[in-house]
Design a protein around this motif. Structure first.
Motif, PDB file in Angstrom:
ATOM      1  N   TYR A   1       0.788  -1.232   0.000  1.00  0.00           N
ATOM      2  CA  TYR A   1       0.000   0.000   0.000  1.00  0.00           C
ATOM      3  C   TYR A   1       0.823   1.287   0.000  1.00  0.00           C
ATOM      4  CZ  TYR A   1      -3.471  -3.503   1.128  1.00  0.00           C
ATOM      5  OH  TYR A   1      -4.258  -4.621   1.088  1.00  0.00           O
ATOM      6  N   PHE A   2       2.152   1.155   0.028  1.00  0.00           N
ATOM      7  CA  PHE A   2       2.987   2.356  -0.092  1.00  0.00           C
ATOM      8  C   PHE A   2       4.048   2.203  -1.172  1.00  0.00           C
ATOM      9  CE2 PHE A   2       6.548   5.147   1.065  1.00  0.00           C
ATOM     10  CZ  PHE A   2       5.893   6.363   1.002  1.00  0.00           C
ATOM     11  N   VAL A   3       4.872   1.164  -1.046  1.00  0.00           N
ATOM     12  CA  VAL A   3       5.927   0.965  -2.036  1.00  0.00           C
ATOM     13  C   VAL A   3       5.329   0.791  -3.435  1.00  0.00           C
ATOM     14  CG1 VAL A   3       7.831  -0.519  -2.770  1.00  0.00           C
ATOM     15  CG2 VAL A   3       7.509  -0.021  -0.342  1.00  0.00           C
ATOM     16  N   CYS A   4       4.329  -0.083  -3.546  1.00  0.00           N
ATOM     17  CA  CYS A   4       3.671  -0.332  -4.834  1.00  0.00           C
ATOM     18  C   CYS A   4       2.428   0.539  -5.013  1.00  0.00           C
ATOM     19  CB  CYS A   4       3.292  -1.809  -4.951  1.00  0.00           C
ATOM     20  SG  CYS A   4       4.711  -2.922  -4.920  1.00  0.00           S
ATOM     21  N   GLY A   5       2.320   1.562  -4.188  1.00  0.00           N
ATOM     22  CA  GLY A   5       1.201   2.501  -4.282  1.00  0.00           C
ATOM     23  C   GLY A   5       1.714   3.902  -4.556  1.00  0.00           C
ATOM     24  N   PRO A   6       1.678   4.780  -3.531  1.00  0.00           N
ATOM     25  CA  PRO A   6       2.138   6.172  -3.730  1.00  0.00           C
ATOM     26  C   PRO A   6       3.571   6.306  -4.226  1.00  0.00           C
ATOM     27  CG  PRO A   6       0.924   5.971  -1.673  1.00  0.00           C
ATOM     28  CD  PRO A   6       1.106   4.574  -2.193  1.00  0.00           C
ATOM     29  N   MET A   7       4.461   5.364  -3.843  1.00  0.00           N
ATOM     30  CA  MET A   7       5.852   5.451  -4.291  1.00  0.00           C
ATOM     31  C   MET A   7       5.993   5.136  -5.776  1.00  0.00           C
ATOM     32  SD  MET A   7       8.137   6.453  -2.084  1.00  0.00           S
ATOM     33  CE  MET A   7       9.673   5.754  -2.663  1.00  0.00           C
ATOM     34  N   GLY A   8       5.021   4.432  -6.344  1.00  0.00           N
ATOM     35  CA  GLY A   8       5.021   4.155  -7.776  1.00  0.00           C
ATOM     36  C   GLY A   8       5.911   3.017  -8.227  1.00  0.00           C
ATOM     37  N   PHE A   9       6.391   2.184  -7.304  1.00  0.00           N
ATOM     38  CA  PHE A   9       7.220   1.045  -7.681  1.00  0.00           C
ATOM     39  C   PHE A   9       6.350  -0.083  -8.219  1.00  0.00           C
ATOM     40  CE2 PHE A   9      10.381   3.295  -5.461  1.00  0.00           C
ATOM     41  CZ  PHE A   9      11.614   2.684  -5.639  1.00  0.00           C
TER      42      PHE A   9
END
Length: 406
Positions: free
Chosen positions: A61-69
């Protein structure tokens, strides 16, 4: 039974990151079996190891979300963090980092991650929704999915309070059955009880190091490593004390082997398609039942192997059925709050900022930063700068630079 709920919960989050669901289930089980065996046979600890919930939530929910990875780049970051954790362990730098962070902040870390996981559970089942005016708001509790999640939570809570073995996985199963009976969830076509060799071709060696190294890697690696350090430290020390492994001087035999096992597990996770491997606190159920040797972990691994027979059934479990387990895990982790010295403001301020920072920013790393930076600043402003270790200054400065460069 106590930790088997991860077969349902972890793959669900990995699927939200974009990893194919069947491959996510298979990789989760493979990591659990392989590294739990290593923990039992080499480290000789009665502890189960599997992809961690908090770090999986951060990944999905962060790395593959807002971070765009992409999830492929995320897996590369997981592998790199495993290498770093291995190096930190064998060089004993791990001990310097762990000793540099005050106990209250270590406890706040667990509580903050618990709040983050519970928030994700409520969000996934629709109990909490995005609101343009207030940020978040109560969802439509009349929706069948939300009602089933609420019912599943109280069923799970009741079973847990009554000390029913495997309470969380039973709650998931009961919620899923209710959803099928009420027609909210449909059975997939095909034979649900046929055994097939799990296909890991989509995730095995799918690591994308090029994309991982392109941007924002420092924050991700730092967070993965820090969570792994503190999560494993707290779990293994707590279980060692309960199992009687801790000597009067505080030394725990084979603790370094246990940490190395976790780091190898994290590297293996990145290779096969899962997230950071960590020791599970639910292993306390086995210790409480008399488990004192590595044979306990070996038995756990063998039983997890039987889960391959259930892969077709695991695939029918909806996200709202796993939400109650996430919320209950949050409850368990929040229990650490009672041990934080909130009666002292110089402790309460950074601990509070760390706990609320994780769910409110939807980022474990940001919560770390809030806690570490505020602790350092408060101590310096109070004229107690000597109480802050050099390592703590370095960690706080690293977070401050990261925030500024965002």
């Amino acid at each position: 039974m106590a930790m088997s709920y991860l077969i349902f919960v972890v793959p669900s989050m990995l699927a939200d990151a974009g990893i194919p669901k069947d491959a996510a289930i298979a990789s989760t089980i493979f990591v659990t079996i392989a590294i739990t065996l290593l923990m039992g046979l080499w480290a000789k600890f009665p502890v189960g190891v599997a992809p961690g919930l908090g770090i999986t939530a951060y990944f999905a929910y962060f790395v593959c979300g807002p971070m765009g990875f992409t999830w492929q780049a995320g897996l590369a970051a997981v592998f790199i963090s495993g290498v770093i954790f291995f190096i930190l362990t064998v060089t004993h730098i791990r001990e310097l980092i762990i000793n540099a962070v005050p106990l209250d902040l270590k406890l706040a870390t667990a509580a903050g991650i618990g709040a983050f996981i519970a928030f994700i559970g409520m969000k996934n089942c629709g109990l909490i929704v995005v609101d343009a005016n207030t940020g978040v708001a109560l969802g439509n509790v009349a929706k069948p999915e939300v009602l089933l999640a609420i019912a599943g939570f109280f069923i799970t809570a009741a079973l847990t309070i009554r000390n029913v073995p495997g309470a969380m996985v039973l709650g998931i199963i009961i919620t899923t059955i209710l959803s099928l009976v009420l027609g909210v969830q449909k059975l997939p076509e095909g034979d649900l009880f046929s055994f097939s060799v799990p296909d890991l071709s989509t995730t095995f060696l799918a690591l994308d190091f090029g994309s991982a190294l392109s941007h924002g890697l420092f924050t991700i690696i730092f967070t993965l490593t820090m969570v792994d350090l503190f999560d494993n430290m707290g779990t293994l020390i707590g279980l060692s004390r309960k199992a009687g492994f801790m000597e009067p001087n505080g030394h725990i035999r084979n603790l370094d082997r246990a940490f190395i096992t976790d780091s190898i597990g994290t590297m293996f996770s990145g290779i096969v398609g899962a997230t950071t491997a960590t020791s599970y606190l639910e292993s306390a159920a086995g210790v409480a039942a008399g488990g004192r040797t590595g044979l306990t972990a070996v038995t756990t691994a063998v039983l997890f192997a039987a889960a391959f027979l259930l892969i077709p059934l695991v695939g029918i479990v909806p996200g709202y059925a796993t939400a109650p387990a996430l919320i209950m895990v949050g409850v368990y982790m929040m229990q650490e709050v009672v041990n934080i010295r909130f009666d002292r403001l110089e402790i309460a301020i950074p601990a509070f900022l760390m706990i609320v920072g994780m769910p409110l920013t939807f980022n474990i790393a940001t919560g770390f930063g809030f806690g570490f930076i505020s602790y350092t600043l408060v101590q310096v402003l109070m004229g107690r700068w000597r109480n802050v270790t050099p390592v703590m200054y370095i960690i706080s400065a690293a977070f401050a630079v990261n925030f500024i460069l965002r």
